[in-house]
Design an enzyme around this catalytic site. Structure first.
Site, mmCIF file in Angstrom:
data_model
loop_
_atom_site.group_PDB
_atom_site.id
_atom_site.type_symbol
_atom_site.label_atom_id
_atom_site.label_comp_id
_atom_site.label_asym_id
_atom_site.label_seq_id
_atom_site.Cartn_x
_atom_site.Cartn_y
_atom_site.Cartn_z
ATOM 1 N N CYS A 186 15.436 -14.815 -30.298
ATOM 2 C CA CYS A 186 15.628 -15.348 -31.655
ATOM 3 C C CYS A 186 16.456 -14.433 -32.551
ATOM 4 O O CYS A 186 16.767 -14.792 -33.685
ATOM 5 C CB CYS A 186 14.272 -15.620 -32.307
ATOM 6 S SG CYS A 186 13.316 -14.134 -32.664
ATOM 7 N N SER A 231 -15.850 5.488 7.885
ATOM 8 C CA SER A 231 -14.399 5.526 7.681
ATOM 9 C C SER A 231 -13.754 6.257 8.845
ATOM 10 O O SER A 231 -14.431 6.922 9.639
ATOM 11 C CB SER A 231 -14.074 6.242 6.370
ATOM 12 O OG SER A 231 -14.638 7.532 6.359
ATOM 13 N N LYS A 265 -1.307 6.705 9.084
ATOM 14 C CA LYS A 265 -0.867 6.021 7.866
ATOM 15 C C LYS A 265 0.654 6.097 7.734
ATOM 16 O O LYS A 265 1.258 7.152 7.963
ATOM 17 C CB LYS A 265 -1.524 6.663 6.629
ATOM 18 C CG LYS A 265 -3.044 6.642 6.642
ATOM 19 C CD LYS A 265 -3.611 5.249 6.501
ATOM 20 C CE LYS A 265 -3.491 4.717 5.098
ATOM 21 N NZ LYS A 265 -4.386 5.338 4.144
ATOM 22 N N LYS A 268 -7.811 3.593 19.154
ATOM 23 C CA LYS A 268 -9.210 3.681 19.582
ATOM 24 C C LYS A 268 -9.291 3.872 21.091
ATOM 25 O O LYS A 268 -8.492 3.280 21.839
ATOM 26 C CB LYS A 268 -9.961 2.391 19.226
ATOM 27 C CG LYS A 268 -9.990 2.043 17.763
ATOM 28 C CD LYS A 268 -10.606 0.656 17.565
ATOM 29 C CE LYS A 268 -10.547 0.238 16.104
ATOM 30 N NZ LYS A 268 -10.932 -1.177 15.909
ATOM 31 N N GLU A 295 -3.645 -0.621 17.353
ATOM 32 C CA GLU A 295 -3.801 -1.798 16.500
ATOM 33 C C GLU A 295 -3.140 -1.530 15.164
ATOM 34 O O GLU A 295 -3.064 -0.387 14.724
ATOM 35 C CB GLU A 295 -5.289 -2.096 16.230
ATOM 36 C CG GLU A 295 -6.149 -2.208 17.441
ATOM 37 C CD GLU A 295 -7.636 -2.235 17.073
ATOM 38 O OE1 GLU A 295 -7.939 -2.309 15.862
ATOM 39 O OE2 GLU A 295 -8.458 -2.180 17.989
ATOM 40 N N CYS A 311 8.826 -8.311 -30.940
ATOM 41 C CA CYS A 311 9.484 -9.184 -31.905
ATOM 42 C C CYS A 311 8.434 -9.671 -32.900
ATOM 43 O O CYS A 311 7.453 -10.313 -32.507
ATOM 44 C CB CYS A 311 10.124 -10.369 -31.187
ATOM 45 S SG CYS A 311 10.718 -11.652 -32.319
ATOM 46 N N ASP A 334 -4.181 -3.865 5.480
ATOM 47 C CA ASP A 334 -4.509 -3.299 4.172
ATOM 48 C C ASP A 334 -5.214 -4.341 3.321
ATOM 49 O O ASP A 334 -4.625 -5.016 2.482
ATOM 50 C CB ASP A 334 -3.230 -2.812 3.479
ATOM 51 C CG ASP A 334 -3.534 -1.906 2.299
ATOM 52 O OD1 ASP A 334 -4.665 -1.408 2.213
ATOM 53 O OD2 ASP A 334 -2.636 -1.692 1.481
ATOM 54 N N CYS A 344 9.759 -17.606 -32.794
ATOM 55 C CA CYS A 344 10.356 -17.153 -31.525
ATOM 56 C C CYS A 344 9.827 -18.038 -30.393
ATOM 57 O O CYS A 344 8.626 -18.001 -30.085
ATOM 58 C CB CYS A 344 9.987 -15.694 -31.291
ATOM 59 S SG CYS A 344 10.799 -14.958 -29.851
ATOM 60 N N CYS A 361 15.609 -9.149 -30.893
ATOM 61 C CA CYS A 361 14.967 -10.040 -29.926
ATOM 62 C C CYS A 361 16.025 -10.828 -29.159
ATOM 63 O O CYS A 361 16.910 -11.444 -29.778
ATOM 64 C CB CYS A 361 14.017 -10.994 -30.647
ATOM 65 S SG CYS A 361 13.255 -12.220 -29.546
ATOM 66 N N LYS A 382 -3.211 -1.392 11.192
ATOM 67 C CA LYS A 382 -4.244 -1.151 10.177
ATOM 68 C C LYS A 382 -3.931 -2.067 8.991
ATOM 69 O O LYS A 382 -3.052 -1.788 8.184
ATOM 70 C CB LYS A 382 -4.239 0.320 9.748
ATOM 71 C CG LYS A 382 -5.374 0.696 8.813
ATOM 72 C CD LYS A 382 -5.374 2.205 8.566
ATOM 73 C CE LYS A 382 -6.538 2.607 7.686
ATOM 74 N NZ LYS A 382 -6.464 2.010 6.352
ATOM 75 N N TYR A 422 -11.276 -7.022 14.177
ATOM 76 C CA TYR A 422 -10.799 -5.939 15.040
ATOM 77 C C TYR A 422 -11.875 -5.125 15.752
ATOM 78 O O TYR A 422 -11.563 -4.165 16.453
ATOM 79 C CB TYR A 422 -9.913 -4.983 14.249
ATOM 80 C CG TYR A 422 -10.517 -4.440 12.958
ATOM 81 C CD1 TYR A 422 -11.653 -3.646 12.956
ATOM 82 C CD2 TYR A 422 -9.926 -4.744 11.739
ATOM 83 C CE1 TYR A 422 -12.186 -3.156 11.787
ATOM 84 C CE2 TYR A 422 -10.453 -4.258 10.549
ATOM 85 C CZ TYR A 422 -11.590 -3.462 10.582
ATOM 86 O OH TYR A 422 -12.119 -2.975 9.413
#
Length: 667
Positions: free
Chosen positions: A408, A81, A311, A287, A112, A423, A116, A429, A405, A114, A224
């Site tokens: 209805c 990581s 981040k 990097k 670059e 309901c 997700d 309904c 509701c 990142k 990457y």
């Protein structure tokens, strides 16, 4: 004249080229229909001449519906990581550490985005994809090669001829925003839990046991990092540009940066521009460009010294609350939804945000016209986080939860101890009636192809279908007479309904839509009681003796079968051939070797996946749970077992089984 082998080779080459143009360059040169015709011709030829089968043919990207298990593979190079930071000052400090570590030698950084998603390692031999492995614990991951082959932006055969004989390239598997939102819309209609973000959706899809599901989800990939013994260049940037020429999708956002000031400019630019990207990003990575300098800087125990991740802060937007509407789901649950002035947030236009329930809504003290902050923390589904009370000048009335509701008019009810209002008019309904039908036909229930929510609406409004049993009375001519449905579609629907009679009992039980009976509960009930008749006769006390079936579920099941209308519905379905008991074949596979045993699974495994071990525990009469307690009989432990679970097991004296010991126990 072309021989069949030559024609197959030509079609494969042309289709690979069109895939590359469409999914990597985003510049298609033929229309979809022509592409499909070429693909069908190749499929026909490959079926006629199976001796020319190639696992990397473009036809193999559609996946198949054969369940597969994932084997564990050790990474040749550990997937570590990165160190994270949320401040430009810490990135500047990283820059200074690199300069110091290189003893003042000049260096470049590569900036670059990142992405997700979920990390992937791709192994290529002689220009062909041979293996795809997830990050896992960084040392070992799951082999997901068959699933990755369905992702069309990942080349199966490389372009050109100047690539190394063997190399690894790493990247991120992503679910584009448009695909993610369509998937969540479908899940919302089925009242299934929504994916929190595209990352979770991509990860869940990639680990699907069914590669056809992966193919249908429209995943994408950005690569990457290149690794290997004979890479074409000594710089990270140049290696990725060469990889781009081989057919890999490399982000255009990569930049070579020469100073902290350029790093700041890069961050400032992408902090805004990323909102227009088709995929989710949660930061950027810096990097050292030179591979020689990367090697000299080396690694800490957890991360490289030559890279850092910056981040983004969770993105917020301020917009106006125009109204609150209330939606009724198939089980009658009423959900408040905020209707907002459209606002751009993390690459998508947001017009609505969930308010979950009355308690959540009241805590915000909302008034119509309020300026509200909405957020996608980590790119999650939009939610209102707070109100700008300083802007509350000429606002409207306070938002209050309804008591009848909206569909209805029936007075709503709230079960003590629960947050949701619902309901109770489940028989009259309309959204509940149509919702139950949509749930019944859904993929994970009866899987009736050709019918969606719009078709259900057509059937209901035309009076053809008022409950799920009416599906089995549908006739092709009556369907074909409806708007947007022709004779071919009508016949396909009738055939799909007929085919649903082959669906196993546990899925039928889930499809009935009994409150609180989801997929897992339905399977437990079916395998414990074997038939709808035994389930109908079971008392609350008997049901609660089944593992993980609590009082609330048991009472709901008993109440369902105490209703005469539900009993008539079940009998109608039985009469049409729907499975109402577990087959003898399925029962013959079950044993009581683990009867009474509560088993916790922890770690990573060699012989079977975690899901397969869960199924084996259930098959042999045991119960699988997620946490260690005094009721735990065994822990099935693979490699890298969680230390907290191990410590707790030792304190409680719980026996720990290896994979081999467990398999011997059930053999």
């Amino acid at each position: 004249m072309e021989s069949p082998q030559e024609k197959i080779a030509r079609l494969r080459k042309e289709l690979d080229e069109h895939n590359y143009n469409y999914y990597v360059l985003n510049a298609p040169t033929i229309d979809d229909r022509t592409f499909d015709e070429m693909m069908h011709e190749l499929q026909r030829l490959e079926e006629a001449y199976p001796q020319y089968f190639d696992p990397n043919s473009p036809t193999q990207r559609v996946g198949n519906d054969i369940n597969q298990s994932f084997t564990q593979v050790e990474h040749r190079y550990p997937m570590l990581s990165l160190s994270n930071t949320y401040s430009i000052e810490e990135v500047a400090a990283f820059y200074d550490r690199v300069r110091s570590g290189l003893m003042g030698e000049e260096f470049e950084l590569v900036g670059e985005l990142k992405f997700d998603g979920t990390s992937i390692s791709l192994i290529y031999e002689h220009g062909r994809l041979v293996q795809a492995v997830t990050r896992g614990d960084g040392t070992r991951g799951d082999d997901v090669t068959e699933n990755v082959k369905t992702i069309r932006s990942i080349p199966l055969q490389l372009r050109g001829n100047d690539y190394p004989d063997s190399f690894e390239i790493r990247g991120e598997i992503l679910m584009p925003w448009a695909v993610f939102e369509a998937l969540n819309k479908e899940r919302e209609e089925q009242e299934e839990p929504l994916f929190a973000n595209p990352r979770n959706a991509a990860a869940g899809t990639l680990k699907s046991q069914n590669s056809a599901v992966v193919a249908a989800r429209g995943l994408d990939a950005y690569l990457y990092y290149l690794l290997g013994e004979n890479l074409p260049a000594d710089t990270h940037y140049e290696n990725l540009q060469r990889a781009r020429a081989w057919g890999f999708k490399i982000s255009d956002a990569m930049r070579i940066l020469h100073s902290v000031d350029e790093v700041r400019e890069y961050i400032a630019y992408w902090d805004t521009e990323r909102k227009h990207l088709p995929v989710a990003t949660d930061g950027m990575v810096f990097k050292v460009n030179s591979l020689r300098q990367q090697k000299n800087l080396g690694y800490t125990a957890k991360s490289p010294r030559w890279a850092i991740a910056y981040k983004f802060q969770a993105e917020q937007a301020l917009t106006r609350l125009n109204s609150v509407s209330f939606q009724v789901g198939r089980t009658g649950t009423v959900t408040p939804v905020a209707n907002l002035d459209p606002v751009l947030l993390s690459g998508t236009i947001v017009k609505r945000a969930t308010l979950h329930n009355e308690d959540f809504m009241n805590a915000l003290d909302l008034h119509i016209g309020d300026m509200v902050y909405i957020e996608k923390g980590g790119e999650i589904i939009p939610k209102i986080t707070s109100v700008d009370t300083s802007a509350r000048l000429l606002v409207g009335e306070k938002v209050r939860f309804i008591r009848n509701c909206p569909e209805c008019g029936t007075p709503l009810k709230r079960i003590e101890g629960e947050a949701a209002w619902f309901c109770p008019n489940e028989k009259g309904c309309p959204p509940q009636i149509k919702g139950r039908i949509e749930h019944y036909i859904s993929r994970r229930a009866m899987n009736i192809d050709g019918i969606g929510s719009e078709t259900v609406n057509l059937f209901y409004n035309a009076g053809l279908v008022k409950d799920v049993a009416d599906l089995y009375t549908l006739q092709a001519p009556a369907i074909a007479a409806l708007e947007r449905l022709g004779e071919r579609s009508a016949q396909n629907i009738v055939d799909a309904v007929r085919k649903s009679c082959e669906v196993p009992f546990e899925r039928v039980l889930f499809a009935l839509g009994i409150r609180y009976v989801g997929e897992t509960v339905a399977k437990k009930l079916a395998l414990a009681l074997h038939s709808i008749d035994r389930l109908r006769e079971a008392s609350v006390e008997e049901l609660t003796r089944i593992g993980d079936i609590g009082e609330r579920i048991a009472q709901s099941v008993v109440a369902y079968f105490a209703d005469a209308d539900n009993l008539r519905l079940v009998e109608r379905l039985r009469g049409y051939g729907v499975q109402m008991q577990v087959t003898e074949e399925r029962l013959s596979e079950r044993t009581d070797k683990l009867a009474g045993a509560t088993i916790v699974i922890s770690g990573t495994f060699t012989h079977h996946s975690r899901d397969e071990y869960k199924a084996l525990i259930e098959q042999h009469g045991g119960v699988n749970t997620g946490s260690v307690s005094g009721k735990t009989t065994y822990i099935l432990a693979g490699e890298n077992m969680g230390p907290a679970k191990l410590e707790k097991a030792r304190k409680l004296g719980v026996r720990i089984l290896s994979e081999d010991e467990f398999l011997e126990m059930i053999r």
